[in-house]
Design a protein around this motif. Structure first.
Motif, PDB file in Angstrom:
ATOM      1  N   MET A   1       0.784  -0.970  -0.005  1.00 30.65           N
ATOM      2  CA  MET A   1      -0.079  -0.099  -0.103  1.00 30.65           C
ATOM      3  C   MET A   1       0.860   1.199  -0.011  1.00 30.65           C
ATOM      4  SD  MET A   1      -2.615   1.334   2.904  1.00 30.65           S
ATOM      5  CE  MET A   1      -3.933  -0.058   2.368  1.00 30.65           C
ATOM      6  N   GLU A   2       0.691   2.128  -1.035  1.00 29.25           N
ATOM      7  CA  GLU A   2       1.530   3.455  -0.841  1.00 29.25           C
ATOM      8  C   GLU A   2       0.951   4.407   0.006  1.00 29.25           C
ATOM      9  OE1 GLU A   2      -0.025   2.219  -3.877  1.00 29.25           O
ATOM     10  OE2 GLU A   2       1.418   1.751  -5.164  1.00 29.25           O
ATOM     11  N   VAL A   3       1.962   5.147   0.534  1.00 28.76           N
ATOM     12  CA  VAL A   3       1.720   5.902   1.673  1.00 28.76           C
ATOM     13  C   VAL A   3       1.981   7.637   1.175  1.00 28.76           C
ATOM     14  CG1 VAL A   3       2.530   6.552   4.017  1.00 28.76           C
ATOM     15  CG2 VAL A   3       2.516   4.234   3.370  1.00 28.76           C
ATOM     16  N   VAL A   4       0.713   8.190   1.466  1.00 28.78           N
ATOM     17  CA  VAL A   4       0.748   9.698   1.052  1.00 28.78           C
ATOM     18  C   VAL A   4       0.695  10.569   2.394  1.00 28.78           C
ATOM     19  CG1 VAL A   4      -0.662  11.352  -0.325  1.00 28.78           C
ATOM     20  CG2 VAL A   4      -0.579   8.932  -0.888  1.00 28.78           C
ATOM     21  N   LEU A   5       1.599  11.393   2.103  1.00 30.20           N
ATOM     22  CA  LEU A   5       1.578  12.447   3.381  1.00 30.20           C
ATOM     23  C   LEU A   5       0.844  14.004   2.553  1.00 30.20           C
ATOM     24  CD1 LEU A   5       2.382  14.182   5.809  1.00 30.20           C
ATOM     25  CD2 LEU A   5       4.806  14.609   4.803  1.00 30.20           C
ATOM     26  N   LEU A   6      -0.090  13.977   3.429  1.00 35.62           N
ATOM     27  CA  LEU A   6      -1.162  15.150   2.892  1.00 35.62           C
ATOM     28  C   LEU A   6      -0.598  16.380   3.678  1.00 35.62           C
ATOM     29  CD1 LEU A   6      -3.413  16.223   1.321  1.00 35.62           C
ATOM     30  CD2 LEU A   6      -4.862  15.220   2.874  1.00 35.62           C
ATOM     31  N   VAL A   7      -0.284  17.463   3.017  1.00 33.72           N
ATOM     32  CA  VAL A   7       0.193  18.507   3.759  1.00 33.72           C
ATOM     33  C   VAL A   7      -1.031  19.705   3.260  1.00 33.72           C
ATOM     34  CG1 VAL A   7       1.866  20.313   4.111  1.00 33.72           C
ATOM     35  CG2 VAL A   7       2.508  17.830   3.572  1.00 33.72           C
ATOM     36  N   GLU A   8      -1.800  20.081   4.314  1.00 34.97           N
ATOM     37  CA  GLU A   8      -2.922  21.163   3.938  1.00 34.97           C
ATOM     38  C   GLU A   8      -3.507  21.887   5.110  1.00 34.97           C
ATOM     39  OE1 GLU A   8      -5.291  23.459   2.399  1.00 34.97           O
ATOM     40  OE2 GLU A   8      -4.739  21.946   0.858  1.00 34.97           O
ATOM     41  N   ASP A   9      -3.358  23.065   5.178  1.00 39.77           N
ATOM     42  CA  ASP A   9      -3.661  23.765   6.110  1.00 39.77           C
ATOM     43  C   ASP A   9      -5.156  24.160   6.336  1.00 39.77           C
ATOM     44  OD1 ASP A   9      -3.878  25.829   4.325  1.00 39.77           O
ATOM     45  OD2 ASP A   9      -2.369  27.232   5.128  1.00 39.77           O
ATOM     46  N   ASP A  10      -6.118  23.967   5.463  1.00 37.52           N
ATOM     47  CA  ASP A  10      -7.333  24.022   5.316  1.00 37.52           C
ATOM     48  C   ASP A  10      -8.178  22.564   5.989  1.00 37.52           C
ATOM     49  OD1 ASP A  10     -10.229  23.910   4.579  1.00 37.52           O
ATOM     50  OD2 ASP A  10      -9.874  25.619   3.295  1.00 37.52           O
ATOM     51  N   PRO A  11      -8.737  22.636   7.044  1.00 41.26           N
ATOM     52  CA  PRO A  11      -9.376  21.391   7.397  1.00 41.26           C
ATOM     53  C   PRO A  11     -10.264  20.710   6.608  1.00 41.26           C
ATOM     54  CG  PRO A  11      -9.411  22.910   9.379  1.00 41.26           C
ATOM     55  CD  PRO A  11      -8.830  23.840   7.923  1.00 41.26           C
ATOM     56  N   ASP A  12     -11.191  21.604   6.014  1.00 39.47           N
ATOM     57  CA  ASP A  12     -12.142  20.908   5.024  1.00 39.47           C
ATOM     58  C   ASP A  12     -11.391  20.401   3.517  1.00 39.47           C
ATOM     59  OD1 ASP A  12     -14.109  22.092   6.478  1.00 39.47           O
ATOM     60  OD2 ASP A  12     -14.342  23.752   5.684  1.00 39.47           O
ATOM     61  N   VAL A  13     -10.496  20.941   3.283  1.00 39.16           N
ATOM     62  CA  VAL A  13      -9.862  20.278   2.134  1.00 39.16           C
ATOM     63  C   VAL A  13      -9.098  19.004   2.364  1.00 39.16           C
ATOM     64  CG1 VAL A  13      -8.031  20.923   0.174  1.00 39.16           C
ATOM     65  CG2 VAL A  13      -9.633  22.880   0.854  1.00 39.16           C
ATOM     66  N   MET A  14      -8.651  19.219   3.768  1.00 39.29           N
ATOM     67  CA  MET A  14      -7.779  18.031   4.043  1.00 39.29           C
ATOM     68  C   MET A  14      -8.851  16.784   4.199  1.00 39.29           C
ATOM     69  SD  MET A  14      -5.114  17.199   7.298  1.00 39.29           S
ATOM     70  CE  MET A  14      -3.975  18.131   6.726  1.00 39.29           C
ATOM     71  N   GLU A  15      -9.971  16.905   4.760  1.00 34.80           N
ATOM     72  CA  GLU A  15     -10.810  16.059   5.006  1.00 34.80           C
ATOM     73  C   GLU A  15     -11.377  15.442   3.717  1.00 34.80           C
ATOM     74  OE1 GLU A  15     -15.313  15.212   6.968  1.00 34.80           O
ATOM     75  OE2 GLU A  15     -14.169  17.055   7.353  1.00 34.80           O
ATOM     76  N   VAL A  16     -11.550  16.146   2.597  1.00 30.57           N
ATOM     77  CA  VAL A  16     -12.288  15.710   1.287  1.00 30.57           C
ATOM     78  C   VAL A  16     -11.116  15.224   0.746  1.00 30.57           C
ATOM     79  CG1 VAL A  16     -13.305  16.388  -0.735  1.00 30.57           C
ATOM     80  CG2 VAL A  16     -14.226  17.400   1.088  1.00 30.57           C
ATOM     81  N   THR A  17      -9.985  15.633   0.444  1.00 34.02           N
ATOM     82  CA  THR A  17      -8.777  15.059  -0.034  1.00 34.02           C
ATOM     83  C   THR A  17      -8.606  13.492   0.548  1.00 34.02           C
ATOM     84  OG1 THR A  17      -8.089  17.136  -0.737  1.00 34.02           O
ATOM     85  CG2 THR A  17      -6.779  15.352  -1.203  1.00 34.02           C
ATOM     86  N   SER A  18      -8.508  13.529   2.015  1.00 36.11           N
ATOM     87  CA  SER A  18      -8.235  12.328   2.469  1.00 36.11           C
ATOM     88  C   SER A  18      -9.065  11.161   2.123  1.00 36.11           C
ATOM     89  CB  SER A  18      -8.317  12.669   4.001  1.00 36.11           C
ATOM     90  OG  SER A  18      -7.178  13.362   4.585  1.00 36.11           O
ATOM     91  N   LEU A  19     -10.358  11.643   2.357  1.00 33.89           N
ATOM     92  CA  LEU A  19     -11.544  10.670   1.986  1.00 33.89           C
ATOM     93  C   LEU A  19     -11.227  10.064   0.494  1.00 33.89           C
ATOM     94  CD1 LEU A  19     -14.764  12.366   3.546  1.00 33.89           C
ATOM     95  CD2 LEU A  19     -13.505   9.945   4.253  1.00 33.89           C
ATOM     96  N   LEU A  20     -11.021  10.898  -0.522  1.00 34.12           N
ATOM     97  CA  LEU A  20     -10.899  10.484  -1.841  1.00 34.12           C
ATOM     98  C   LEU A  20      -9.765   9.478  -1.910  1.00 34.12           C
ATOM     99  CD1 LEU A  20     -11.177  13.835  -3.732  1.00 34.12           C
ATOM    100  CD2 LEU A  20     -13.044  11.736  -3.807  1.00 34.12           C
ATOM    101  N   LEU A  21      -8.487   9.799  -1.281  1.00 31.58           N
ATOM    102  CA  LEU A  21      -7.195   9.147  -1.327  1.00 31.58           C
ATOM    103  C   LEU A  21      -7.427   7.923  -0.567  1.00 31.58           C
ATOM    104  CD1 LEU A  21      -4.525  11.823  -1.040  1.00 31.58           C
ATOM    105  CD2 LEU A  21      -5.348  10.416  -3.249  1.00 31.58           C
ATOM    106  N   GLU A  22      -7.946   7.673   0.677  1.00 31.98           N
ATOM    107  CA  GLU A  22      -8.362   6.622   1.336  1.00 31.98           C
ATOM    108  C   GLU A  22      -9.375   5.785   0.589  1.00 31.98           C
ATOM    109  OE1 GLU A  22      -9.605   8.298   5.122  1.00 31.98           O
ATOM    110  OE2 GLU A  22      -7.466   8.334   5.760  1.00 31.98           O
ATOM    111  N   ASP A  23     -10.124   6.232   0.009  1.00 33.97           N
ATOM    112  CA  ASP A  23     -11.138   5.212  -0.907  1.00 33.97           C
ATOM    113  C   ASP A  23     -10.466   4.719  -1.697  1.00 33.97           C
ATOM    114  OD1 ASP A  23     -13.881   4.264  -1.181  1.00 33.97           O
ATOM    115  OD2 ASP A  23     -13.743   5.894  -2.905  1.00 33.97           O
ATOM    116  N   ALA A  24      -9.659   5.277  -2.340  1.00 36.11           N
ATOM    117  CA  ALA A  24      -8.642   4.608  -3.467  1.00 36.11           C
ATOM    118  C   ALA A  24      -7.586   3.773  -2.906  1.00 36.11           C
ATOM    119  CB  ALA A  24      -8.110   5.705  -4.422  1.00 36.11           C
ATOM    120  N   GLY A  25      -7.482   3.460  -1.524  1.00 40.25           N
ATOM    121  CA  GLY A  25      -6.573   2.539  -1.047  1.00 40.25           C
ATOM    122  C   GLY A  25      -5.312   3.100  -0.660  1.00 40.25           C
ATOM    123  N   TYR A  26      -5.200   4.400  -0.643  1.00 44.84           N
ATOM    124  CA  TYR A  26      -3.976   4.958   0.018  1.00 44.84           C
ATOM    125  C   TYR A  26      -3.962   5.064   1.222  1.00 44.84           C
ATOM    126  CZ  TYR A  26      -2.930   6.092  -4.900  1.00 44.84           C
ATOM    127  OH  TYR A  26      -2.824   6.118  -6.442  1.00 44.84           O
TER     128      TYR A  26
END
Length: 124
Positions: A1-26
């Motif tokens: 499983m690939e590991v992605v470090l998400l660097v984002e200071d906007d909590p809403d953007v972090m949440e949405v992007t996290s959901l998309l990437l986690e749903d894809a298996g990252y």
């Protein structure tokens, strides 16, 4: 499983992007600014991709952070995102790619998959 470090200071953007990437298996690791991200990278050599906004509210911007991580020997590929297209023409290291906001799910996942491929080439 690939590991992605998400660097984002906007909590809403972090949440949405996290959901998309986690749903894809990252597997996701989070940081809200460049200093925190550099600390995570020092502790986690298994990071394949750093997905960062350019405009971080504190400290270094995402491009400066990516250059600092490269200088510290990180093998991770970097996806730099911004809604400010003035950054689109900024010269980037070959391990980096610019993704303009807004982006859709397909573009996000394709860009991250490409970055994972570049990270694997570095390891080989």
């Amino acid at each position: 499983m690939e590991v992605v470090l998400l660097v984002e200071d906007d909590p809403d953007v972090m949440e949405v992007t996290s959901l998309l990437l986690e749903d894809a298996g990252y597997q996701l690791v989070h940081a809200s600014d460049a200093e925190q991200a550099l600390d995570v990278l020092a502790a986690r050599p298994d990071i394949d991709v750093v997905f960062t906004d350019v405009n971080l509210r504190r400290g270094m911007n995402g491009i400066e952070m990516a250059n600092a991580m490269r200088a510290r020997g990180s093998r991770a590929s970097v996806v730099v995102v911004s809604g400010d297209l003035g950054w689109a023409d900024t010269p980037l290291d070959p391990s980096m790619v610019f993704l303009p906001k807004p982006y859709d799910r397909r573009t996000l996942l394709g860009t991250v998959a490409g970055a994972c491929g570049r990270a694997r080439q570095v390891v080989s």
